[in-house]
Design a protein around this motif. Structure first.
Motif, PDB file in Angstrom:
ATOM      1  N   GLU A 149      28.329  36.735  47.892  1.00 55.06           N
ATOM      2  CA  GLU A 149      28.636  36.449  49.298  1.00 55.06           C
ATOM      3  C   GLU A 149      30.146  36.470  49.534  1.00 55.06           C
ATOM      4  O   GLU A 149      30.623  37.019  50.536  1.00 55.06           O
ATOM      5  N   ALA A 150      30.885  35.870  48.612  1.00 52.23           N
ATOM      6  CA  ALA A 150      32.339  35.822  48.764  1.00 52.23           C
ATOM      7  C   ALA A 150      32.942  37.220  48.781  1.00 52.23           C
ATOM      8  O   ALA A 150      33.856  37.500  49.569  1.00 52.23           O
ATOM      9  N   LEU A 151      32.431  38.110  47.933  1.00 53.16           N
ATOM     10  CA  LEU A 151      32.998  39.456  47.879  1.00 53.16           C
ATOM     11  C   LEU A 151      32.711  40.232  49.161  1.00 53.16           C
ATOM     12  O   LEU A 151      33.568  40.975  49.647  1.00 53.16           O
ATOM     13  N   ARG A 152      31.520  40.059  49.718  1.00 48.73           N
ATOM     14  CA  ARG A 152      31.228  40.731  50.996  1.00 48.73           C
ATOM     15  C   ARG A 152      32.222  40.287  52.062  1.00 48.73           C
ATOM     16  O   ARG A 152      32.742  41.113  52.834  1.00 48.73           O
ATOM     17  N   LEU A 197      48.197  37.826  51.781  1.00 51.75           N
ATOM     18  CA  LEU A 197      47.409  39.019  51.486  1.00 51.75           C
ATOM     19  C   LEU A 197      47.349  39.260  49.981  1.00 51.75           C
ATOM     20  O   LEU A 197      46.283  39.572  49.431  1.00 51.75           O
ATOM     21  N   GLY A 198      48.478  39.115  49.297  1.00 50.85           N
ATOM     22  CA  GLY A 198      48.497  39.334  47.851  1.00 50.85           C
ATOM     23  C   GLY A 198      47.589  38.379  47.105  1.00 50.85           C
ATOM     24  O   GLY A 198      46.864  38.778  46.178  1.00 50.85           O
ATOM     25  N   ALA A 199      47.603  37.111  47.508  1.00 47.90           N
ATOM     26  CA  ALA A 199      46.736  36.119  46.864  1.00 47.90           C
ATOM     27  C   ALA A 199      45.265  36.426  47.117  1.00 47.90           C
ATOM     28  O   ALA A 199      44.423  36.297  46.216  1.00 47.90           O
ATOM     29  N   ALA A 200      44.950  36.851  48.342  1.00 46.20           N
ATOM     30  CA  ALA A 200      43.562  37.186  48.660  1.00 46.20           C
ATOM     31  C   ALA A 200      43.084  38.392  47.858  1.00 46.20           C
ATOM     32  O   ALA A 200      41.944  38.435  47.380  1.00 46.20           O
ATOM     33  N   GLY A 259      39.864  40.467  43.352  1.00 46.68           N
ATOM     34  CA  GLY A 259      39.745  41.079  42.035  1.00 46.68           C
ATOM     35  C   GLY A 259      39.002  40.189  41.057  1.00 46.68           C
ATOM     36  O   GLY A 259      38.158  40.653  40.285  1.00 46.68           O
ATOM     37  N   GLY A 260      39.295  38.883  41.103  1.00 47.57           N
ATOM     38  CA  GLY A 260      38.605  37.948  40.222  1.00 47.57           C
ATOM     39  C   GLY A 260      37.119  37.870  40.521  1.00 47.57           C
ATOM     40  O   GLY A 260      36.284  37.827  39.610  1.00 47.57           O
ATOM     41  N   VAL A 261      36.770  37.867  41.808  1.00 42.67           N
ATOM     42  CA  VAL A 261      35.361  37.807  42.200  1.00 42.67           C
ATOM     43  C   VAL A 261      34.640  39.086  41.764  1.00 42.67           C
ATOM     44  O   VAL A 261      33.543  39.043  41.198  1.00 42.67           O
ATOM     45  N   ALA A 262      35.266  40.242  42.021  1.00 43.31           N
ATOM     46  CA  ALA A 262      34.657  41.516  41.622  1.00 43.31           C
ATOM     47  C   ALA A 262      34.470  41.570  40.104  1.00 43.31           C
ATOM     48  O   ALA A 262      33.445  42.055  39.600  1.00 43.31           O
ATOM     49  N   PHE A 263      35.439  41.043  39.364  1.00 47.84           N
ATOM     50  CA  PHE A 263      35.367  41.022  37.906  1.00 47.84           C
ATOM     51  C   PHE A 263      34.178  40.189  37.442  1.00 47.84           C
ATOM     52  O   PHE A 263      33.426  40.586  36.542  1.00 47.84           O
ATOM     53  N   LEU A 307      36.636  48.169  40.680  1.00 47.99           N
ATOM     54  CA  LEU A 307      37.064  47.554  41.945  1.00 47.99           C
ATOM     55  C   LEU A 307      37.993  46.385  41.665  1.00 47.99           C
ATOM     56  O   LEU A 307      39.010  46.208  42.365  1.00 47.99           O
ATOM     57  N   ALA A 308      37.676  45.603  40.655  1.00 49.14           N
ATOM     58  CA  ALA A 308      38.524  44.463  40.298  1.00 49.14           C
ATOM     59  C   ALA A 308      39.928  44.931  39.940  1.00 49.14           C
ATOM     60  O   ALA A 308      40.927  44.351  40.391  1.00 49.14           O
ATOM     61  N   LEU A 309      40.013  45.987  39.133  1.00 49.27           N
ATOM     62  CA  LEU A 309      41.320  46.491  38.726  1.00 49.27           C
ATOM     63  C   LEU A 309      42.101  47.006  39.928  1.00 49.27           C
ATOM     64  O   LEU A 309      43.320  46.779  40.057  1.00 49.27           O
ATOM     65  N   GLU A 310      41.426  47.665  40.851  1.00 52.29           N
ATOM     66  CA  GLU A 310      42.077  48.160  42.070  1.00 52.29           C
ATOM     67  C   GLU A 310      42.683  47.006  42.869  1.00 52.29           C
ATOM     68  O   GLU A 310      43.842  47.075  43.307  1.00 52.29           O
TER      69      GLU A 310
END
Length: 461
Positions: free
Chosen positions: A138-141, A169-172, A177-181, A188-191
């Motif tokens: 949910e958070a990633l969506r 923006l940078g923190a978000a 990235g952490g959520v995608a990981f 996607l996380a690396l991007e």
């Protein structure tokens, strides 16, 4: 809601804060609201019909935006305070308290998405165990939606964008990235993490620079680029002293994954990080530390120590009531059972593990569970526990896993690929081409639920 929240949100002219408690008592006495005593004081809740009526009256009053603004401000402040305490290893019971407020957090976040982009982005501020408040899928969506808006907003991504907005923006991006990981979406996380690094460097925020470099190191390592992972980790090591105690501790415990040539020093750092986490009673971090120790020992073929650390990680996550992360050491234990021929026990664990991953939205990890069930079936055929026809079951699982990985962009990790290729080769050598292709196509046609139903059927039938 709590009395504190009601006073902060609803107490404005003509209502004074001291009048709020009396009004709440009146609502409860007239059965228009419920009240329940909790460990954190009294909580109130409208009956559904009353809530709908109150919303209608609020809309008619013309004060809806003002109230929603106060609601947003209150829960942004709550989130900031919680994040600060968690990252400074004095989190206490914040996660449990905010989990109760998940509905309020969602409502505030939803309104912010359309009215205050900065506040919407700040709801993504990274903190340990935040996934226990809002599930990662949910958070990633939400993050993808908000970040797409921010990237097109000149106030956040334009040449004259204020440094404060750039940092938000940078923190978000780092948190996305952490959520995608955690969901196994490593590319996607690396991007996201690399984009976050760029912004952190641009605004010169040393704490953010260190934190996102540590994240980038973790993703790079899982993707098999150990050299790059070590380089990122070394850069992070020079910067995290300017970050939070939590970031410093996490960087210390991660050294055992990227510093094989200096094993003694890496384990000393791991111990220092675990001491910091223990002093802050940071159970999620401790569970992660034991988990990393299990992985490091697996890499060193020290299976006895890997099992011991995995069991400790599992116990720590379970103590923290963290079903999501408990699935990782449980997977390690299932892998060890499979390696040692405990096929029945391992298969039962993989089936349970797959269901948790499905519920948490990590489809790549579901696919891995299906692959491991296929490996077990092949091994059982090899030791004559099952007939050779059982290989078709294994191939169907592998076909289903491949389809899930492709549809969800969740490729295998560098660690998983060699075993998969060896197992696939062994099955292809034992099963004729026509039967292999038929079983593979059957798996490829399955959706997630069908694949799990097939895997959870009688594995010996």
């Amino acid at each position: 809601w709590t009395l504190e929240a009601a006073e902060a949100i609803a107490a404005f002219e003509p209502l004074d804060p001291y009048e709020v408690l009396d009004l709440l008592d009146q609502l409860v006495s007239k059965s228009l609201a419920g009240a329940e005593e909790t460990d954190w004081g009294m909580r109130y809740q409208f009956l559904e019909t009353i809530r709908q009526y109150a919303q209608e009256k609020l809309a008619e009053s013309g004060e809806a935006d003002a109230v929603r603004r106060r609601h947003l401000d209150y829960f942004v402040d709550q989130s900031r305070e919680a994040t600060s305490d968690l990252l400074n290893l004095r989190g206490g019971d914040w996660i449990t308290r905010l989990a109760i407020e998940a509905g309020n957090l969602r409502a505030a976040r939803s309104w912010a998405a359309d009215h205050d982009l900065a506040a919407a982005l700040q709801f993504s501020t990274p903190a340990p165990a935040w996934h226990k408040i809002i599930p990662d899928a949910e958070a990633l969506r939400y993050l993808r939606q908000i970040l797409a808006r921010a990237e097109l907003d000149l106030a956040f991504n334009g040449p004259q964008a204020p440094a404060a907005n750039r940092r938000i923006l940078g923190a978000a991006l780092g948190n996305a990235g952490g959520v995608a990981f955690r969901l196994g979406l490593n590319s996607l996380a690396l991007e996201y993490e690399q984009r976050s690094v760029e912004i952190a460097d641009e605004v010169g925020d040393l704490g953010l620079m260190g934190w996102v470099r540590g994240n980038t190191a973790a993703v790079s390592g899982v993707m098999g680029d150990v050299k790059t992972a070590r380089a990122w980790h070394e850069e992070a090591d020079d910067l995290v002293e300017q970050s939070t105690p939590w970031a410093r501790a996490m960087n210390l415990i991660a050294w055992i994954m990227v510093s094989p040539e200096d094993e003694e020093e890496a384990w000393r750092r791991w111990e220092d990080g675990m001491v910091m986490l223990g002093q802050g009673n940071e159970l999620w971090g401790l569970g992660m530390g034991y988990q990393l120790a299990a992985f490091a020992n697996l890499k060193a073929d020290n299976e006895e120590e890997a099992r011991r650390y995995a069991q400790q990680s599992l116990l720590t996550y379970e103590e923290n009531d963290d079903i999501f992360f408990a699935n990782i050491p449980r997977s390690i234990l299932a892998d060890l059972d499979r390696r040692h021929g405990e096929y029945g026990r391992a298969a039962e664990m993989y089936q349970e593990i797959a269901l948790v991953w499905r519920d948490k939205g990590n489809i790549g990890a579901v696919a891995r569970s299906l692959e491991c069930l296929a490996f077990i079936a092949r091994a059982q055929v090899e030791v004559s526990e099952l007939p050779i026809s059982r290989l078709a079951y294994a191939v169907t699982l592998l076909g289903a896993a491949a389809a899930l990985r492709r549809s969800h962009n969740s490729p295998m990790t560098a660690v998983e690929e060699p075993e998969y290729e060896a197992e696939l080769t062994a099955i292809q050598a034992a099963l004729d081409g026509e039967n292999f292709q038929s079983a593979w196509r059957r798996g490829q046609r399955m959706n997630l639920d069908q694949a799990l139903a097939f895997a959870l059927g009688d594995s010996n039938s």
